[in-house]
Design a protein around this motif. Structure first.
Motif, PDB file in Angstrom:
ATOM      1  N   ALA A  12       0.828  -1.203   0.000  1.00 37.00           N
ATOM      2  CA  ALA A  12       0.000   0.000   0.000  1.00 37.00           C
ATOM      3  C   ALA A  12       0.866   1.259   0.000  1.00 37.00           C
ATOM      4  O   ALA A  12       0.561   2.235  -0.696  1.00 37.00           O
ATOM      5  CB  ALA A  12      -0.935   0.001   1.213  1.00 37.00           C
ATOM      6  N   ARG A  13       1.965   1.242   0.762  1.00 32.04           N
ATOM      7  CA  ARG A  13       2.867   2.402   0.775  1.00 32.04           C
ATOM      8  C   ARG A  13       3.501   2.616  -0.602  1.00 32.04           C
ATOM      9  O   ARG A  13       3.647   3.756  -1.063  1.00 32.04           O
ATOM     10  CB  ARG A  13       3.944   2.219   1.844  1.00 32.04           C
ATOM     11  CG  ARG A  13       3.436   2.339   3.276  1.00 32.04           C
ATOM     12  CD  ARG A  13       4.586   2.348   4.272  1.00 32.04           C
ATOM     13  NE  ARG A  13       4.087   2.511   5.625  1.00 32.04           N
ATOM     14  CZ  ARG A  13       3.875   1.515   6.481  1.00 32.04           C
ATOM     15  NH1 ARG A  13       4.155   0.263   6.104  1.00 32.04           N
ATOM     16  NH2 ARG A  13       3.413   1.745   7.688  1.00 32.04           N
ATOM     17  N   ALA A  14       3.902   1.524  -1.245  1.00 33.46           N
ATOM     18  CA  ALA A  14       4.499   1.643  -2.583  1.00 33.46           C
ATOM     19  C   ALA A  14       3.481   2.190  -3.577  1.00 33.46           C
ATOM     20  O   ALA A  14       3.803   3.050  -4.416  1.00 33.46           O
ATOM     21  CB  ALA A  14       5.014   0.284  -3.038  1.00 33.46           C
ATOM     22  N   GLU A  15       2.244   1.722  -3.485  1.00 28.55           N
ATOM     23  CA  GLU A  15       1.190   2.221  -4.370  1.00 28.55           C
ATOM     24  C   GLU A  15       0.892   3.685  -4.086  1.00 28.55           C
ATOM     25  O   GLU A  15       0.632   4.476  -4.997  1.00 28.55           O
ATOM     26  CB  GLU A  15      -0.071   1.375  -4.200  1.00 28.55           C
ATOM     27  CG  GLU A  15      -1.284   1.831  -5.010  1.00 28.55           C
ATOM     28  CD  GLU A  15      -1.049   1.806  -6.521  1.00 28.55           C
ATOM     29  OE1 GLU A  15      -1.859   2.419  -7.249  1.00 28.55           O
ATOM     30  OE2 GLU A  15      -0.073   1.166  -6.984  1.00 28.55           O
ATOM     31  N   LEU A  16       0.953   4.060  -2.807  1.00 22.34           N
ATOM     32  CA  LEU A  16       0.731   5.454  -2.435  1.00 22.34           C
ATOM     33  C   LEU A  16       1.802   6.353  -3.041  1.00 22.34           C
ATOM     34  O   LEU A  16       1.493   7.406  -3.615  1.00 22.34           O
ATOM     35  CB  LEU A  16       0.716   5.577  -0.911  1.00 22.34           C
ATOM     36  CG  LEU A  16       0.559   6.984  -0.342  1.00 22.34           C
ATOM     37  CD1 LEU A  16      -0.778   7.582  -0.758  1.00 22.34           C
ATOM     38  CD2 LEU A  16       0.680   6.948   1.186  1.00 22.34           C
ATOM     39  N   ARG A  17       3.061   5.941  -2.933  1.00 25.11           N
ATOM     40  CA  ARG A  17       4.146   6.737  -3.520  1.00 25.11           C
ATOM     41  C   ARG A  17       3.968   6.873  -5.029  1.00 25.11           C
ATOM     42  O   ARG A  17       4.151   7.954  -5.591  1.00 25.11           O
ATOM     43  CB  ARG A  17       5.497   6.101  -3.195  1.00 25.11           C
ATOM     44  CG  ARG A  17       5.912   6.222  -1.734  1.00 25.11           C
ATOM     45  CD  ARG A  17       7.363   5.800  -1.534  1.00 25.11           C
ATOM     46  NE  ARG A  17       7.544   4.376  -1.756  1.00 25.11           N
ATOM     47  CZ  ARG A  17       7.455   3.453  -0.813  1.00 25.11           C
ATOM     48  NH1 ARG A  17       7.171   3.801   0.431  1.00 25.11           N
ATOM     49  NH2 ARG A  17       7.658   2.171  -1.091  1.00 25.11           N
ATOM     50  N   ARG A  18       3.604   5.764  -5.688  1.00 25.66           N
ATOM     51  CA  ARG A  18       3.417   5.801  -7.138  1.00 25.66           C
ATOM     52  C   ARG A  18       2.295   6.761  -7.515  1.00 25.66           C
ATOM     53  O   ARG A  18       2.424   7.589  -8.436  1.00 25.66           O
ATOM     54  CB  ARG A  18       3.095   4.393  -7.642  1.00 25.66           C
ATOM     55  CG  ARG A  18       3.017   4.297  -9.176  1.00 25.66           C
ATOM     56  CD  ARG A  18       2.137   3.151  -9.619  1.00 25.66           C
ATOM     57  NE  ARG A  18       0.761   3.298  -9.172  1.00 25.66           N
ATOM     58  CZ  ARG A  18      -0.117   4.133  -9.744  1.00 25.66           C
ATOM     59  NH1 ARG A  18       0.244   4.914 -10.754  1.00 25.66           N
ATOM     60  NH2 ARG A  18      -1.352   4.202  -9.283  1.00 25.66           N
ATOM     61  N   ALA A  19       1.152   6.669  -6.796  1.00 23.83           N
ATOM     62  CA  ALA A  19      -0.003   7.508  -7.112  1.00 23.83           C
ATOM     63  C   ALA A  19       0.298   8.982  -6.869  1.00 23.83           C
ATOM     64  O   ALA A  19      -0.118   9.854  -7.655  1.00 23.83           O
ATOM     65  CB  ALA A  19      -1.201   7.059  -6.280  1.00 23.83           C
ATOM     66  N   MET A  20       1.026   9.280  -5.790  1.00 24.45           N
ATOM     67  CA  MET A  20       1.348  10.677  -5.498  1.00 24.45           C
ATOM     68  C   MET A  20       2.278  11.249  -6.568  1.00 24.45           C
ATOM     69  O   MET A  20       2.102  12.396  -7.001  1.00 24.45           O
ATOM     70  CB  MET A  20       1.979  10.789  -4.110  1.00 24.45           C
ATOM     71  CG  MET A  20       1.010  10.471  -2.976  1.00 24.45           C
ATOM     72  SD  MET A  20       1.755  10.606  -1.331  1.00 24.45           S
ATOM     73  CE  MET A  20       1.936  12.382  -1.180  1.00 24.45           C
ATOM     74  N   GLN A  21       3.247  10.467  -7.009  1.00 29.06           N
ATOM     75  CA  GLN A  21       4.159  10.929  -8.059  1.00 29.06           C
ATOM     76  C   GLN A  21       3.426  11.153  -9.372  1.00 29.06           C
ATOM     77  O   GLN A  21       3.779  12.050 -10.147  1.00 29.06           O
ATOM     78  CB  GLN A  21       5.290   9.920  -8.244  1.00 29.06           C
ATOM     79  CG  GLN A  21       6.251   9.862  -7.068  1.00 29.06           C
ATOM     80  CD  GLN A  21       7.231   8.710  -7.170  1.00 29.06           C
ATOM     81  OE1 GLN A  21       7.174   7.906  -8.109  1.00 29.06           O
ATOM     82  NE2 GLN A  21       8.131   8.605  -6.197  1.00 29.06           N
ATOM     83  N   ALA A  22       2.377  10.337  -9.603  1.00 24.43           N
ATOM     84  CA  ALA A  22       1.612  10.455 -10.842  1.00 24.43           C
ATOM     85  C   ALA A  22       0.495  11.488 -10.749  1.00 24.43           C
ATOM     86  O   ALA A  22      -0.183  11.752 -11.738  1.00 24.43           O
ATOM     87  CB  ALA A  22       1.021   9.092 -11.212  1.00 24.43           C
ATOM     88  N   GLY A  23       0.309  12.054  -9.546  1.00 27.25           N
ATOM     89  CA  GLY A  23      -0.758  13.037  -9.370  1.00 27.25           C
ATOM     90  C   GLY A  23      -2.145  12.434  -9.367  1.00 27.25           C
ATOM     91  O   GLY A  23      -3.131  13.125  -9.667  1.00 27.25           O
ATOM     92  N   GLU A  24      -2.260  11.172  -9.008  1.00 25.21           N
ATOM     93  CA  GLU A  24      -3.553  10.478  -8.982  1.00 25.21           C
ATOM     94  C   GLU A  24      -4.218  10.618  -7.615  1.00 25.21           C
ATOM     95  O   GLU A  24      -3.541  10.900  -6.613  1.00 25.21           O
ATOM     96  CB  GLU A  24      -3.356   8.996  -9.315  1.00 25.21           C
ATOM     97  CG  GLU A  24      -2.787   8.741 -10.698  1.00 25.21           C
ATOM     98  CD  GLU A  24      -2.448   7.276 -10.928  1.00 25.21           C
ATOM     99  OE1 GLU A  24      -1.965   6.952 -12.032  1.00 25.21           O
ATOM    100  OE2 GLU A  24      -2.663   6.462 -10.015  1.00 25.21           O
ATOM    101  N   PRO A  25      -5.541  10.401  -7.531  1.00 30.08           N
ATOM    102  CA  PRO A  25      -6.226  10.435  -6.230  1.00 30.08           C
ATOM    103  C   PRO A  25      -5.653   9.362  -5.297  1.00 30.08           C
ATOM    104  O   PRO A  25      -5.322   8.253  -5.735  1.00 30.08           O
ATOM    105  CB  PRO A  25      -7.683  10.129  -6.591  1.00 30.08           C
ATOM    106  CG  PRO A  25      -7.815  10.492  -8.034  1.00 30.08           C
ATOM    107  CD  PRO A  25      -6.476  10.188  -8.649  1.00 30.08           C
ATOM    108  N   VAL A  26      -5.536   9.695  -4.013  1.00 27.27           N
ATOM    109  CA  VAL A  26      -4.886   8.770  -3.072  1.00 27.27           C
ATOM    110  C   VAL A  26      -5.774   8.410  -1.870  1.00 27.27           C
ATOM    111  O   VAL A  26      -5.355   7.622  -1.031  1.00 27.27           O
ATOM    112  CB  VAL A  26      -3.555   9.361  -2.564  1.00 27.27           C
ATOM    113  CG1 VAL A  26      -2.552   9.493  -3.702  1.00 27.27           C
ATOM    114  CG2 VAL A  26      -3.770  10.713  -1.881  1.00 27.27           C
TER     115      VAL A  26
END
Length: 250
Positions: A97-111
Protein backbone atom coordinates in the motif's frame (compact mmCIF):
# COMPACT_ATOMS: atom_id res chain seq x y z
CA UNK A 1 10.55 6.08 40.11
CA UNK A 2 11.17 2.37 40.63
CA UNK A 3 9.09 -0.71 39.81
CA UNK A 4 8.73 -3.68 42.13
CA UNK A 5 9.06 -7.29 41.08
CA UNK A 6 5.47 -7.83 42.21
CA UNK A 7 4.13 -5.61 39.43
CA UNK A 8 2.92 -7.52 36.34
CA UNK A 9 4.94 -5.13 34.17
CA UNK A 10 8.40 -6.69 34.47
CA UNK A 11 10.01 -6.74 31.04
CA UNK A 12 12.14 -3.63 31.29
CA UNK A 13 15.15 -4.09 29.04
CA UNK A 14 17.23 -0.92 29.52
CA UNK A 15 17.27 2.35 31.41
CA UNK A 16 19.14 5.61 31.58
CA UNK A 17 18.97 8.67 33.82
CA UNK A 18 18.85 11.85 31.76
CA UNK A 19 20.43 15.18 32.66
CA UNK A 20 17.09 16.73 33.70
CA UNK A 21 16.39 13.92 36.17
CA UNK A 22 14.00 12.06 33.88
CA UNK A 23 14.31 8.28 33.91
CA UNK A 24 13.99 6.66 30.45
CA UNK A 25 13.20 2.94 30.32
CA UNK A 26 12.75 0.56 27.41
CA UNK A 27 10.18 -2.20 27.87
CA UNK A 28 8.55 -5.17 26.19
CA UNK A 29 4.89 -5.97 26.65
CA UNK A 30 4.49 -9.31 24.89
CA UNK A 31 6.25 -8.61 21.59
CA UNK A 32 5.42 -4.90 21.64
CA UNK A 33 8.45 -2.68 22.37
CA UNK A 34 7.98 0.65 24.07
CA UNK A 35 9.61 3.44 26.05
CA UNK A 36 8.54 4.96 29.35
CA UNK A 37 9.83 8.31 30.64
CA UNK A 38 9.12 9.21 34.27
CA UNK A 39 9.80 12.46 36.13
CA UNK A 40 12.06 13.02 39.15
CA UNK A 41 9.14 13.36 41.57
CA UNK A 42 7.93 11.29 44.50
CA UNK A 43 4.21 11.87 43.94
CA UNK A 44 2.33 9.66 41.44
CA UNK A 45 2.64 11.21 37.98
CA UNK A 46 -0.26 11.54 35.54
CA UNK A 47 0.26 9.39 32.44
CA UNK A 48 0.29 10.64 28.85
CA UNK A 49 0.29 8.18 25.94
CA UNK A 50 2.31 9.64 23.06
CA UNK A 51 1.62 7.96 19.71
CA UNK A 52 3.54 8.57 16.51
CA UNK A 53 2.10 8.87 13.03
CA UNK A 54 1.96 5.96 10.61
CA UNK A 55 5.32 4.39 9.87
CA UNK A 56 7.51 6.36 12.29
CA UNK A 57 9.54 4.54 14.96
CA UNK A 58 9.08 5.41 18.63
CA UNK A 59 12.71 6.59 18.72
CA UNK A 60 12.07 9.28 16.09
CA UNK A 61 13.92 12.38 17.30
CA UNK A 62 10.95 14.78 17.43
CA UNK A 63 8.83 12.27 19.38
CA UNK A 64 11.63 11.62 21.88
CA UNK A 65 12.18 15.36 22.39
CA UNK A 66 8.47 15.92 23.08
CA UNK A 67 8.36 12.98 25.47
CA UNK A 68 11.41 14.11 27.44
CA UNK A 69 10.14 17.68 27.70
CA UNK A 70 6.72 16.50 28.88
CA UNK A 71 8.21 14.11 31.45
CA UNK A 72 10.34 16.95 32.84
CA UNK A 73 7.08 18.85 33.45
CA UNK A 74 5.92 16.14 35.87
CA UNK A 75 4.29 13.51 33.66
CA UNK A 76 4.90 9.85 32.96
CA UNK A 77 5.05 9.51 29.17
CA UNK A 78 4.83 6.25 27.25
CA UNK A 79 5.04 5.27 23.61
CA UNK A 80 5.15 1.97 21.72
CA UNK A 81 6.04 0.91 18.21
CA UNK A 82 2.80 0.38 16.34
CA UNK A 83 2.39 -2.76 14.19
CA UNK A 84 4.79 -2.57 11.25
CA UNK A 85 6.74 0.36 12.71
CA UNK A 86 10.14 0.78 14.34
CA UNK A 87 11.49 -2.52 15.65
CA UNK A 88 8.47 -4.54 14.58
CA UNK A 89 8.12 -6.67 11.45
CA UNK A 90 6.71 -4.94 8.40
CA UNK A 91 3.47 -6.14 6.91
CA UNK A 92 3.77 -7.11 3.24
CA UNK A 93 0.28 -5.76 2.62
CA UNK A 94 1.09 -2.40 4.23
CA UNK A 95 4.35 -2.17 2.29
CA UNK A 96 2.46 -2.74 -0.98
CA UNK A 97 0.00 0.00 0.00
CA UNK A 98 2.87 2.40 0.78
CA UNK A 99 4.50 1.64 -2.58
CA UNK A 100 1.19 2.22 -4.37
CA UNK A 101 0.73 5.45 -2.44
CA UNK A 102 4.15 6.74 -3.52
CA UNK A 103 3.42 5.80 -7.14
CA UNK A 104 0.00 7.51 -7.11
CA UNK A 105 1.35 10.68 -5.50
CA UNK A 106 4.16 10.93 -8.06
CA UNK A 107 1.61 10.45 -10.84
CA UNK A 108 -0.76 13.04 -9.37
CA UNK A 109 -3.55 10.48 -8.98
CA UNK A 110 -6.23 10.44 -6.23
CA UNK A 111 -4.89 8.77 -3.07
CA UNK A 112 -7.80 8.70 -0.60
CA UNK A 113 -8.72 5.07 -1.21
CA UNK A 114 -5.09 3.99 -0.89
CA UNK A 115 -4.86 5.86 2.42
CA UNK A 116 -8.05 4.14 3.58
CA UNK A 117 -6.57 0.72 2.79
CA UNK A 118 -3.33 1.59 4.59
CA UNK A 119 -4.31 3.65 7.65
CA UNK A 120 -7.61 1.99 8.59
CA UNK A 121 -6.07 -1.42 9.38
CA UNK A 122 -3.18 0.26 11.22
CA UNK A 123 -5.64 1.97 13.56
CA UNK A 124 -7.56 -1.29 14.06
CA UNK A 125 -4.36 -3.15 14.91
CA UNK A 126 -2.92 -0.44 17.15
CA UNK A 127 -5.97 0.10 19.38
CA UNK A 128 -5.87 -3.17 21.38
CA UNK A 129 -2.11 -2.87 21.87
CA UNK A 130 -2.39 0.65 23.23
CA UNK A 131 -5.19 -0.38 25.57
CA UNK A 132 -3.13 -3.35 26.80
CA UNK A 133 -0.18 -1.00 27.34
CA UNK A 134 -2.42 1.35 29.30
CA UNK A 135 -3.69 -1.55 31.43
CA UNK A 136 -0.10 -2.50 32.30
CA UNK A 137 1.22 0.99 32.94
CA UNK A 138 -1.58 1.88 35.33
CA UNK A 139 -0.52 -0.99 37.61
CA UNK A 140 2.90 0.59 38.19
CA UNK A 141 3.69 2.37 41.44
CA UNK A 142 4.45 6.02 40.80
CA UNK A 143 1.90 6.40 37.99
CA UNK A 144 -1.39 8.07 38.88
CA UNK A 145 -4.57 6.05 38.35
CA UNK A 146 -6.04 8.62 36.00
CA UNK A 147 -7.27 10.50 34.12
CA UNK A 148 -4.85 9.71 31.28
CA UNK A 149 -3.77 12.05 28.50
CA UNK A 150 -3.15 11.29 24.84
CA UNK A 151 -0.84 13.12 22.45
CA UNK A 152 -0.04 12.61 18.77
CA UNK A 153 -1.47 10.56 15.91
CA UNK A 154 -4.99 11.88 15.28
CA UNK A 155 -6.61 8.79 13.74
CA UNK A 156 -5.59 6.57 16.66
CA UNK A 157 -6.36 9.28 19.21
CA UNK A 158 -9.93 9.53 17.98
CA UNK A 159 -10.44 5.78 18.20
CA UNK A 160 -8.83 5.54 21.65
CA UNK A 161 -10.67 8.53 23.12
CA UNK A 162 -13.98 7.21 21.79
CA UNK A 163 -13.37 3.67 23.08
CA UNK A 164 -11.59 4.12 26.42
CA UNK A 165 -13.12 6.22 29.23
CA UNK A 166 -9.73 6.50 30.97
CA UNK A 167 -8.62 9.07 28.38
CA UNK A 168 -9.31 12.44 29.97
CA UNK A 169 -7.72 14.90 27.52
CA UNK A 170 -6.26 14.68 24.02
CA UNK A 171 -3.75 16.74 22.09
CA UNK A 172 -3.92 15.89 18.39
CA UNK A 173 -1.84 16.84 15.35
CA UNK A 174 -4.02 17.60 12.33
CA UNK A 175 -1.41 16.44 9.81
CA UNK A 176 -1.92 12.92 8.49
CA UNK A 177 -4.79 11.06 6.90
CA UNK A 178 -7.82 10.28 9.09
CA UNK A 179 -9.95 7.40 7.75
CA UNK A 180 -13.66 7.95 7.19
CA UNK A 181 -14.52 5.70 10.16
CA UNK A 182 -12.54 7.90 12.54
CA UNK A 183 -14.01 11.07 11.06
CA UNK A 184 -17.43 9.71 12.10
CA UNK A 185 -16.09 8.56 15.49
CA UNK A 186 -14.91 12.12 16.18
CA UNK A 187 -18.50 13.00 17.07
CA UNK A 188 -18.23 10.53 19.99
CA UNK A 189 -15.11 12.21 21.39
CA UNK A 190 -16.14 14.47 24.27
CA UNK A 191 -12.88 14.94 26.23
CA UNK A 192 -11.11 18.33 26.27
CA UNK A 193 -9.21 18.70 23.02
CA UNK A 194 -6.19 20.65 21.78
CA UNK A 195 -5.91 20.41 17.99
CA UNK A 196 -2.70 21.55 16.26
CA UNK A 197 -2.88 22.52 12.59
CA UNK A 198 -0.02 23.48 10.29
CA UNK A 199 -1.64 25.92 7.87
CA UNK A 200 0.62 25.05 4.93
CA UNK A 201 0.88 21.28 5.53
CA UNK A 202 1.89 19.62 2.27
CA UNK A 203 -0.49 16.86 1.19
CA UNK A 204 -2.98 17.33 4.05
CA UNK A 205 -6.02 19.36 2.96
CA UNK A 206 -6.59 22.26 5.35
CA UNK A 207 -10.36 22.24 4.95
CA UNK A 208 -10.56 18.56 5.86
CA UNK A 209 -8.72 19.31 9.11
CA UNK A 210 -11.07 22.21 9.87
CA UNK A 211 -14.10 20.02 9.18
CA UNK A 212 -12.69 17.35 11.50
CA UNK A 213 -12.21 19.91 14.27
CA UNK A 214 -15.82 20.98 13.83
CA UNK A 215 -17.00 17.37 14.06
CA UNK A 216 -15.52 16.64 17.50
CA UNK A 217 -18.18 16.35 20.19
CA UNK A 218 -16.02 17.99 22.88
CA UNK A 219 -17.53 20.97 24.66
CA UNK A 220 -14.01 22.27 25.29
CA UNK A 221 -11.88 22.20 22.15
CA UNK A 222 -9.14 24.55 21.03
CA UNK A 223 -7.59 24.91 17.58
CA UNK A 224 -4.06 26.25 17.26
CA UNK A 225 -3.17 27.05 13.65
CA UNK A 226 0.41 28.00 12.78
CA UNK A 227 2.00 28.95 9.48
CA UNK A 228 4.40 26.38 8.04
CA UNK A 229 4.66 22.88 6.67
CA UNK A 230 4.06 19.44 8.13
CA UNK A 231 7.06 19.32 10.48
CA UNK A 232 7.06 23.03 11.34
CA UNK A 233 5.00 23.00 14.56
CA UNK A 234 6.52 25.79 16.71
CA UNK A 235 8.40 24.80 19.86
CA UNK A 236 6.17 26.99 22.01
CA UNK A 237 3.29 24.58 21.40
CA UNK A 238 5.06 22.23 23.84
CA UNK A 239 4.58 24.84 26.57
CA UNK A 240 0.93 25.41 25.63
CA UNK A 241 0.41 21.65 25.55
CA UNK A 242 1.78 21.29 29.08
CA UNK A 243 -0.60 23.96 30.33
CA UNK A 244 -3.46 22.13 28.61
CA UNK A 245 -2.60 18.84 30.34
CA UNK A 246 -2.02 20.62 33.66
CA UNK A 247 -5.62 21.87 33.55
CA UNK A 248 -7.11 18.46 32.89
CA UNK A 249 -4.81 15.82 34.36
CA UNK A 250 -3.41 17.36 37.55
Amino acid sequence: MHFTDSAPFTHFTAEQHLADGVLEREFLLGDTPGTLWTPPTAAPAPLILMAHNNGLPRREARLVARARYTAAQGYAVATIDAPGCGDRPRSAEAERARAELRRAMQAGEPVDEIFEALVGPLVDGALPEWRATLDALLTLPGIAAGPVGYSGWTALGIRLAAADPRIGAAGLFAGGYVPRAQREEARQVTVPLLFLLQWDDEGNPRQRALDLFDAFGSREKTLHANLGGHTGTPAFELEDGSRFYDRHLK
